[in-house]
Design an enzyme around this catalytic site. Sequence first.
Site, PDB file in Angstrom:
ATOM      1  N   HIS A  84       0.841  -1.195   0.000  1.00  0.00           N
ATOM      2  CA  HIS A  84       0.000   0.000   0.000  1.00  0.00           C
ATOM      3  C   HIS A  84       0.877   1.247   0.000  1.00  0.00           C
ATOM      4  O   HIS A  84       0.577   2.217  -0.684  1.00  0.00           O
ATOM      5  CB  HIS A  84      -0.932   0.023   1.208  1.00  0.00           C
ATOM      6  CG  HIS A  84      -1.920   1.144   1.163  1.00  0.00           C
ATOM      7  ND1 HIS A  84      -3.171   1.009   0.610  1.00  0.00           N
ATOM      8  CD2 HIS A  84      -1.830   2.431   1.568  1.00  0.00           C
ATOM      9  CE1 HIS A  84      -3.816   2.167   0.684  1.00  0.00           C
ATOM     10  NE2 HIS A  84      -3.024   3.046   1.265  1.00  0.00           N
ATOM     11  N   GLU A 142       0.703   8.138  -3.478  1.00  0.00           N
ATOM     12  CA  GLU A 142       1.679   7.669  -2.491  1.00  0.00           C
ATOM     13  C   GLU A 142       2.974   8.468  -2.564  1.00  0.00           C
ATOM     14  O   GLU A 142       3.571   8.784  -1.534  1.00  0.00           O
ATOM     15  CB  GLU A 142       1.953   6.177  -2.693  1.00  0.00           C
ATOM     16  CG  GLU A 142       0.789   5.280  -2.319  1.00  0.00           C
ATOM     17  CD  GLU A 142       0.400   5.411  -0.852  1.00  0.00           C
ATOM     18  OE1 GLU A 142       1.301   5.372   0.015  1.00  0.00           O
ATOM     19  OE2 GLU A 142      -0.802   5.574  -0.571  1.00  0.00           O
ATOM     20  N   HIS A 146       3.477  10.785   0.659  1.00  0.00           N
ATOM     21  CA  HIS A 146       4.423  10.133   1.563  1.00  0.00           C
ATOM     22  C   HIS A 146       5.863  10.165   1.050  1.00  0.00           C
ATOM     23  O   HIS A 146       6.790  10.443   1.807  1.00  0.00           O
ATOM     24  CB  HIS A 146       4.003   8.680   1.804  1.00  0.00           C
ATOM     25  CG  HIS A 146       2.637   8.529   2.381  1.00  0.00           C
ATOM     26  ND1 HIS A 146       2.336   8.866   3.680  1.00  0.00           N
ATOM     27  CD2 HIS A 146       1.475   8.081   1.826  1.00  0.00           C
ATOM     28  CE1 HIS A 146       1.055   8.624   3.915  1.00  0.00           C
ATOM     29  NE2 HIS A 146       0.509   8.160   2.807  1.00  0.00           N
TER      30      HIS A 146
END
Length: 223
Positions: A84, A142, A146
């Site tokens: 993920h 993502e 992040h």
Amino acid sequence: MSSSLAQPLPWLLLLLALAVFTAETASAAELEVEPLGGKAPQREFDYFALALQWPGTYCQRTRHCCSNNACCRGSNAPTIFTIHGLWPDYNDGTWPACCTKSRFDPKEISTLTDALEKYWPSLSCGSPSTCQGGKGTFWAHEWEKHGTCSSPVFRNEYDYFLATLNIYFKYNVTTVLNEAGYVPSNTEKYPLGGIVSAIEDAFHMSPLIICSKFCGGASPMLL
């Protein structure tokens, strides 16, 4: 391993805190990133959390198919834990997000696309939000949310995605559980404590398991 994605394993998301890949391994004492919106420079994070998801549970929510949804690949749909994300986190339970203005560029990771499609696929047809106010792919989300906060450990998009793949291979949860006798099944029920113990014995760290349904008395739970 069964190719069915209806295996009723009790978790949706599994997190491993990887202290061995903390920002402390880098030479810089503070993050040197370009802040968004004139905010103060982002403080250094404490560790990475490797977030894995179980397609057999996640794909049960699929209501329609599209080309970018790995749940819709039929016999080629994933039957292993998939990535993920790799998330920089703080010890106090918070995390940095959207640390720079760096936009996701698929060309930067073109040589990794085949591996990412297999081990880090999107499991939905939605377009998640990005840090630049628009919509994008799962990988774009993502990276911008992040990955841009992973400096100084990873300085660019390619390094972030490549390192995440390598960490995923090193901490192979699917193999560990299979070798411990926990294999996907439509009928077998496994004790959550045994699953946690298998992961702890293999990696010497305790996973955070977030359940898709009621799971052992709490959801989510820290084990």
